[in-house]
Design a protein around this motif. Structure first.
Motif, PDB file in Angstrom:
ATOM      1  N   ASP A 294      49.715  47.156  34.893  1.00  0.00           N
ATOM      2  CA  ASP A 294      48.284  47.032  35.120  1.00  0.00           C
ATOM      3  C   ASP A 294      47.943  45.565  34.885  1.00  0.00           C
ATOM      4  OD1 ASP A 294      46.058  48.423  35.937  1.00  0.00           O
ATOM      5  OD2 ASP A 294      45.831  49.579  34.099  1.00  0.00           O
ATOM      6  N   LEU A 295      47.735  44.810  35.947  1.00  0.00           N
ATOM      7  CA  LEU A 295      47.447  43.382  35.847  1.00  0.00           C
ATOM      8  C   LEU A 295      45.981  43.153  35.503  1.00  0.00           C
ATOM      9  CD1 LEU A 295      49.110  42.213  39.203  1.00  0.00           C
ATOM     10  CD2 LEU A 295      50.218  42.497  36.987  1.00  0.00           C
ATOM     11  N   THR A 296      45.685  42.119  34.718  1.00  0.00           N
ATOM     12  CA  THR A 296      44.283  41.753  34.525  1.00  0.00           C
ATOM     13  C   THR A 296      43.743  41.219  35.848  1.00  0.00           C
ATOM     14  OG1 THR A 296      44.734  39.453  33.877  1.00  0.00           O
ATOM     15  CG2 THR A 296      44.663  41.113  32.090  1.00  0.00           C
ATOM     16  N   GLY A 297      42.438  41.211  35.968  1.00  0.00           N
ATOM     17  CA  GLY A 297      41.820  40.698  37.185  1.00  0.00           C
ATOM     18  C   GLY A 297      42.234  39.268  37.486  1.00  0.00           C
ATOM     19  N   ALA A 298      42.325  38.427  36.445  1.00  0.00           N
ATOM     20  CA  ALA A 298      42.705  37.023  36.634  1.00  0.00           C
ATOM     21  C   ALA A 298      44.150  36.901  37.114  1.00  0.00           C
ATOM     22  CB  ALA A 298      42.499  36.235  35.341  1.00  0.00           C
ATOM     23  N   THR A 299      45.036  37.738  36.588  1.00  0.00           N
ATOM     24  CA  THR A 299      46.433  37.715  37.024  1.00  0.00           C
ATOM     25  C   THR A 299      46.524  38.138  38.487  1.00  0.00           C
ATOM     26  OG1 THR A 299      47.183  38.196  34.778  1.00  0.00           O
ATOM     27  CG2 THR A 299      48.736  38.639  36.569  1.00  0.00           C
ATOM     28  N   ALA A 300      45.824  39.207  38.846  1.00  0.00           N
ATOM     29  CA  ALA A 300      45.817  39.669  40.234  1.00  0.00           C
ATOM     30  C   ALA A 300      45.267  38.590  41.163  1.00  0.00           C
ATOM     31  CB  ALA A 300      45.008  40.951  40.357  1.00  0.00           C
ATOM     32  N   ALA A 301      44.198  37.917  40.746  1.00  0.00           N
ATOM     33  CA  ALA A 301      43.603  36.863  41.580  1.00  0.00           C
ATOM     34  C   ALA A 301      44.575  35.700  41.773  1.00  0.00           C
ATOM     35  CB  ALA A 301      42.308  36.375  40.947  1.00  0.00           C
ATOM     36  N   ALA A 302      45.286  35.319  40.715  1.00  0.00           N
ATOM     37  CA  ALA A 302      46.234  34.210  40.807  1.00  0.00           C
ATOM     38  C   ALA A 302      47.357  34.516  41.799  1.00  0.00           C
ATOM     39  CB  ALA A 302      46.807  33.895  39.433  1.00  0.00           C
TER      40      ALA A 302
ATOM     41  N   LEU B 135      44.700  35.951  31.493  1.00  0.00           N
ATOM     42  CA  LEU B 135      45.938  36.290  32.194  1.00  0.00           C
ATOM     43  C   LEU B 135      46.741  37.228  31.306  1.00  0.00           C
ATOM     44  CD1 LEU B 135      46.885  32.742  33.474  1.00  0.00           C
ATOM     45  CD2 LEU B 135      45.946  34.625  34.835  1.00  0.00           C
ATOM     46  N   GLY B 136      47.213  38.321  31.864  1.00  0.00           N
ATOM     47  CA  GLY B 136      48.005  39.259  31.087  1.00  0.00           C
ATOM     48  C   GLY B 136      48.296  40.506  31.892  1.00  0.00           C
ATOM     49  N   VAL B 137      49.007  41.415  31.232  1.00  0.00           N
ATOM     50  CA  VAL B 137      49.406  42.652  31.891  1.00  0.00           C
ATOM     51  C   VAL B 137      49.484  43.765  30.855  1.00  0.00           C
ATOM     52  CG1 VAL B 137      51.893  42.248  31.619  1.00  0.00           C
ATOM     53  CG2 VAL B 137      51.077  43.636  33.534  1.00  0.00           C
ATOM     54  N   ALA B 138      49.250  44.987  31.290  1.00  0.00           N
ATOM     55  CA  ALA B 138      49.433  46.164  30.442  1.00  0.00           C
ATOM     56  C   ALA B 138      50.716  46.864  30.858  1.00  0.00           C
ATOM     57  CB  ALA B 138      48.248  47.117  30.598  1.00  0.00           C
ATOM     58  N   ASN B 139      51.437  47.365  29.856  1.00  0.00           N
ATOM     59  CA  ASN B 139      52.660  48.136  30.076  1.00  0.00           C
ATOM     60  C   ASN B 139      52.743  49.154  28.952  1.00  0.00           C
ATOM     61  OD1 ASN B 139      55.827  48.393  29.379  1.00  0.00           O
ATOM     62  ND2 ASN B 139      55.540  48.129  31.581  1.00  0.00           N
ATOM     63  N   LYS B 140      53.278  50.323  29.247  1.00  0.00           N
ATOM     64  CA  LYS B 140      53.300  51.395  28.242  1.00  0.00           C
ATOM     65  C   LYS B 140      54.279  51.164  27.102  1.00  0.00           C
ATOM     66  CE  LYS B 140      52.889  54.892  31.742  1.00  0.00           C
ATOM     67  NZ  LYS B 140      53.306  54.079  32.778  1.00  0.00           N
TER      68      LYS B 140
END
Length: 89
Positions: A67-75, A28-33
């Motif tokens: 940019d959400l990780t796949g697991a974050t998007a799925a949740a 679970l996580g996210v990308a941000n600039k």
């Protein structure tokens, strides 16, 4: 107060992330600039909410803030690209 920005999803599994470590499927996580690594961000989409840390830099496509990780998007049942509500903390 909630903010709304455009988000996308990244699934570069097995690749390194800017904040250290390797992206794995369940992460679970996210990308941000610009936000510091580890900053907690609360996301809300379609009646679901999840708090995740900043783990990477990006997205690098104009107009996208997250940019959400796949697991974050799925949740969140987030479809992959579009507006999402968020706030820090």
């Amino acid at each position: 107060a909630w903010n709304t920005s455009i988000a996308s999803v990244f699934t570069d599994y097995g690749q390194g992330v800017a904040c250290g470590g390797i992206l794995r499927v369940p992460e679970l996580g996210v990308a941000n600039k610009t936000l510091p690594c580890g900053t907690e961000v609360l996301f809300r989409y379609g009646g679901r909410a999840i708090r995740v840390p900043v783990i990477d830099r990006g997205p690098y496509i104009a107009g996208r803030e997250w940019d959400l990780t796949g697991a974050t998007a799925a949740a969140l049942r987030f479809p992959g690209l579009g507006p999402i509500e968020w706030r820090i903390g």
